[in-house]
Design a protein around this motif. Structure first.
Motif, short mmCIF file in Angstrom:
data_model
loop_
_atom_site.label_atom_id
_atom_site.label_comp_id
_atom_site.label_asym_id
_atom_site.label_seq_id
_atom_site.Cartn_x
_atom_site.Cartn_y
_atom_site.Cartn_z
N PHE A 326 101.12 -49.14 26.05
CA PHE A 326 102.22 -49.95 26.59
C PHE A 326 103.55 -49.22 26.43
O PHE A 326 104.41 -49.28 27.32
N VAL A 327 103.73 -48.51 25.33
CA VAL A 327 104.94 -47.70 25.12
C VAL A 327 105.02 -46.62 26.19
O VAL A 327 106.07 -46.42 26.82
N ASP A 328 103.93 -45.93 26.41
CA ASP A 328 103.93 -44.84 27.40
C ASP A 328 104.16 -45.37 28.81
O ASP A 328 104.86 -44.74 29.61
N ALA A 329 103.60 -46.52 29.12
CA ALA A 329 103.80 -47.11 30.45
C ALA A 329 105.27 -47.44 30.67
O ALA A 329 105.82 -47.18 31.75
N CYS A 330 105.91 -48.01 29.66
CA CYS A 330 107.32 -48.35 29.79
C CYS A 330 108.17 -47.11 29.97
O CYS A 330 109.09 -47.08 30.80
N MET A 331 107.90 -46.05 29.21
CA MET A 331 108.69 -44.83 29.32
C MET A 331 108.50 -44.17 30.68
O MET A 331 109.46 -43.72 31.32
N ARG A 332 107.28 -44.12 31.16
CA ARG A 332 107.02 -43.49 32.46
C ARG A 332 107.66 -44.31 33.59
O ARG A 332 108.20 -43.74 34.55
N CYS A 333 107.58 -45.62 33.48
CA CYS A 333 108.20 -46.48 34.47
C CYS A 333 109.72 -46.29 34.48
O CYS A 333 110.34 -46.17 35.55
N LEU A 334 110.32 -46.22 33.31
CA LEU A 334 111.75 -46.01 33.20
C LEU A 334 112.16 -44.68 33.82
O LEU A 334 113.16 -44.59 34.54
N ARG A 345 113.13 -52.16 26.46
CA ARG A 345 114.10 -51.19 25.98
C ARG A 345 114.17 -51.24 24.45
O ARG A 345 114.19 -50.20 23.78
N ALA A 346 114.20 -52.44 23.94
CA ALA A 346 114.25 -52.60 22.48
C ALA A 346 113.00 -52.03 21.83
O ALA A 346 113.06 -51.39 20.78
N MET A 347 111.85 -52.28 22.45
CA MET A 347 110.60 -51.76 21.89
C MET A 347 110.59 -50.23 21.88
O MET A 347 110.15 -49.61 20.90
N LEU A 348 111.06 -49.62 22.95
CA LEU A 348 111.06 -48.15 23.01
C LEU A 348 111.87 -47.54 21.88
O LEU A 348 111.42 -46.60 21.22
N ILE A 349 113.07 -48.05 21.64
CA ILE A 349 113.88 -47.46 20.58
C ILE A 349 113.32 -47.83 19.21
O ILE A 349 113.37 -47.02 18.28
N ALA A 350 112.75 -49.02 19.08
CA ALA A 350 112.16 -49.41 17.79
C ALA A 350 110.97 -48.54 17.44
O ALA A 350 110.81 -48.12 16.29
N VAL A 351 110.12 -48.25 18.40
CA VAL A 351 108.97 -47.38 18.14
C VAL A 351 109.44 -45.99 17.73
O VAL A 351 108.89 -45.39 16.80
N SER A 352 110.46 -45.47 18.40
CA SER A 352 110.96 -44.14 18.03
C SER A 352 111.55 -44.16 16.62
O SER A 352 111.39 -43.20 15.86
N SER A 353 112.21 -45.26 16.25
CA SER A 353 112.91 -45.32 14.97
C SER A 353 111.99 -45.63 13.80
O SER A 353 112.18 -45.09 12.70
N TYR A 398 108.75 -53.81 16.38
CA TYR A 398 107.85 -54.30 17.40
C TYR A 398 106.46 -53.70 17.23
O TYR A 398 106.32 -52.48 17.07
N ASN A 399 105.44 -54.54 17.27
CA ASN A 399 104.05 -54.06 17.29
C ASN A 399 103.74 -53.68 18.74
O ASN A 399 103.65 -54.55 19.61
N PRO A 400 103.59 -52.39 19.04
CA PRO A 400 103.45 -51.98 20.44
C PRO A 400 102.17 -52.48 21.11
O PRO A 400 102.15 -52.67 22.33
N VAL A 401 101.13 -52.70 20.34
CA VAL A 401 99.90 -53.24 20.92
C VAL A 401 100.06 -54.73 21.21
O VAL A 401 99.70 -55.21 22.29
N LYS A 402 100.61 -55.45 20.25
CA LYS A 402 100.84 -56.88 20.46
C LYS A 402 101.78 -57.12 21.64
O LYS A 402 101.58 -58.05 22.44
N GLN A 403 102.83 -56.30 21.75
CA GLN A 403 103.74 -56.44 22.88
C GLN A 403 103.00 -56.26 24.20
O GLN A 403 103.24 -56.98 25.17
N GLY A 404 102.10 -55.31 24.25
CA GLY A 404 101.32 -55.10 25.46
C GLY A 404 100.43 -56.28 25.78
O GLY A 404 100.37 -56.74 26.92
N LEU A 405 99.77 -56.80 24.77
CA LEU A 405 98.89 -57.95 24.97
C LEU A 405 99.68 -59.19 25.38
O LEU A 405 99.22 -59.99 26.20
N ASP A 406 100.88 -59.34 24.82
CA ASP A 406 101.71 -60.51 25.15
C ASP A 406 102.34 -60.40 26.54
O ASP A 406 102.36 -61.37 27.30
N GLN A 407 102.89 -59.23 26.85
CA GLN A 407 103.68 -59.08 28.07
C GLN A 407 102.89 -58.56 29.27
O GLN A 407 103.35 -58.69 30.41
#
Length: 519
Positions: A326-334, A345-353, A398-407
């Motif tokens: 889900f992280v990679d999909a968001c970055m590629r889409c962006l 956007r928040a998830m992307l920076i949170a995962v990096s941080s 953000y849990n990147p897997v949970k975010q994917g399952l939710d969104q």
């Protein structure tokens, strides 16, 4: 005798409607020279990109046409702005310089100080007019929301008629390569210009925006349901006042009407009006504390993360190759569209941080280059908020897997942007390591996760929370809260009914659901 001219310097206010500097300059009686300057040093900054330039060029095309209809076309120059002003003053004396106030990056702040010095040395008055809810020289946030409402409720400034200037070369937009900009392929980027701004607002208020409140969190639906006005507000093809008043008018119309689905529309318009306030709330932070772009807001976090990023982690995150679908999909889409909804956007920076344990500066610059709507005054406070370095906001990992399952529960979004996983069904697209076909995909067409996202989050949480202990930390955090925290509790912001606002504490700065002007 040749009358001295008034120079109107356009920066991030690329319109003739509701443009106070243009109107006020025209009232001085002499000719008005509308000016835009491409500054090579600005485009060399690490937060600048080709997609910003392309959007800007489209905006200038509309602006030039609109100014020509008023009587005087836009003058375009390339170079240092003080050199340009000096050259223009030799062609014809300049009586006054006019512009809107700008809450930009550190480079523009220093540039403006140089321009102010040049004006003083020449005895030229430089008048800067307010154009958003940001207040220059603000001592504290008391009454800020009411002042926002008052300013936005004022009548928009009508464009003036201009007297043509003769003998001045109008100039042209330079090629990106002349400014040192690399090719920046962004096929899904929004188009710039006043016409695009108006049509985008119209379609949102009367067609696309009905599901705004419910759909804004998921990238599956947000691209259509969100206003998509953010780049137009950033580049000023539409003023904040115009957007706010259009939203208020739509709310009034809805209140007076009766039709199926009205309540859904009303909820969405209330949410949108509130986010216009938050747009300026975050810009005010950078206006009040310019160091936010480069330094941790709370110095207790200095040295928490390595100052030099782990390049393997950083490059994988930038490329959308972290192995977290889900992280990679968001970055590629962006990368392909120049836009992403706030939560992602928040998830992307949170995962990096947190998960990748990268200092926020390099990821922040990468995202700045990708966001067509990059607004420094919102971007850097939000990057710090999502990285947990403000000292006053809740730590959100953000849990990147949970975010994917939710969104993206059925994996539609991931399959589109990470086609390597298109063969996987159901929830396996978010956790490919659990799929029977994992051995045929992971490590071959798609990488294994570069970190264990659960243990990485746990370790990051422990490190960050350890710093938040102690009286010294709390004392500094209290000072930050007093300076930057919201005072809007108890204030019925225009466009929001008091009875429908959620209860808030006196200071409520924790708005992790706003990133850029992405609504």
């Amino acid at each position: 005798m040749v009358a001295d001219m008034q120079v109107v310097w356009f920066k991030k206010d690329l319109r003739v409607q509701d443009h106070a500097p243009l109107k006020r300059a025209s009232l001085r009686g002499g000719p008005v020279l509308p000016l835009y300057v491409f500054e090579p040093d600005f485009w060399r900054q690490p937060d600048a990109s080709g997609r910003h330039f392309s959007f800007l060029a489209e905006c200038l095309e509309d602006l030039r046409q609109d100014l020509a209809r008023l009587g005087q076309t836009l003058i375009i120059r390339t170079g240092d702005v003080t050199d340009i002003l000096e050259a223009l003053s030799r062609e014809r004396p300049i009586e006054g310089l006019w512009s809107h106030e700008e809450t930009g990056n550190a480079w523009t702040f220093e540039r403006d100080k140089r321009v102010a010095g040049w004006c003083r040395s020449k005895g030229i008055a430089w008048t800067e007019c307010r154009q958003t809810g940001v207040l220059r020289g603000l001592k504290n946030r008391d009454g800020w929301a009411r002042k926002w409402d008052t300013f936005m409720a004022e009548a928009p400034v009508e464009p003036p008629q201009l007297t043509p200037l003769t003998g001045i070369d109008p100039g042209n937009v330079p090629a990106p390569g002349e400014l040192g900009l690399a090719d920046d392929r962004c096929p899904g980027r929004q188009k710039g210009g006043r016409h695009e701004a108006l049509s985008t607002l119209e379609s949102f208020l009367f067609s696309r925006g009905k599901t705004y409140r419910a759909a804004m969190s998921t990238p599956v639906r947000a691209f259509n349901a969100c206003s998509r006005l953010s780049p137009h507000l950033t580049f000023g093809t539409m003023s904040m006042r115009e957007a706010a008043q259009a939203a208020w008018a739509r709310q009034h119309e809805l209140k007076e009407s009766q039709f199926t689905g009205r309540s859904t529309w009303q909820g969405s318009m209330r949410s949108f009006s509130g986010r216009l306030h938050w747009h300026c709330h975050f810009m005010q932070k950078l206006e009040d504390e310019t160091r936010l772009e480069h330094h941790n807001l709370h110095n207790a976090y200095d040295g928490l993360r390595p100052s030099a990023p782990d390049l393997t982690h950083l490059r994988a995150w930038e490329a959308g190759e972290t192995g977290l679908p889900f992280v990679d999909a968001c970055m590629r889409c962006l990368r392909e569209t120049g836009w992403m909804n706030f939560r992602m956007r928040a998830m992307l920076i949170a995962v990096s941080s947190y998960h990748l344990w990268l200092d926020w500066r390099a990821p922040g610059e990468h995202l700045a280059r990708l966001f067509t709507d990059y607004e420094p005054g919102i971007h850097w406070p939000q990057v710090q908020m999502q990285s947990g370095t403000t000292g006053i906001n809740t730590i959100r990992i953000y849990n990147p897997v949970k975010q994917g399952l939710d969104q993206d529960p059925d994996g539609t979004f991931v399959r589109r942007w990470v086609p390597e996983l298109a063969v996987l069904d159901g929830q396996h697209v978010h956790e490919p390591w659990k799929a029977d076909a994992a051995g045929k995909i992971l490590g071959k067409s798609y990488p294994f996760p570069i970190v264990d996202y659960l243990s990485a989050a746990k370790e990051a949480r422990e490190k960050v929370w350890a710093i938040r202990k102690g009286q010294a930390f709390r004392g500094k955090a209290a000072d930050i809260q007093e300076k930057h925290g919201s005072r809007k509790s108890g204030i019925p912001m225009r466009g929001q009914d008091r009875s429908r606002r959620r209860a808030r504490t006196k200071h409520s700065p924790d708005q992790a659901d706003l990133f850029e002007t992405s609504s």
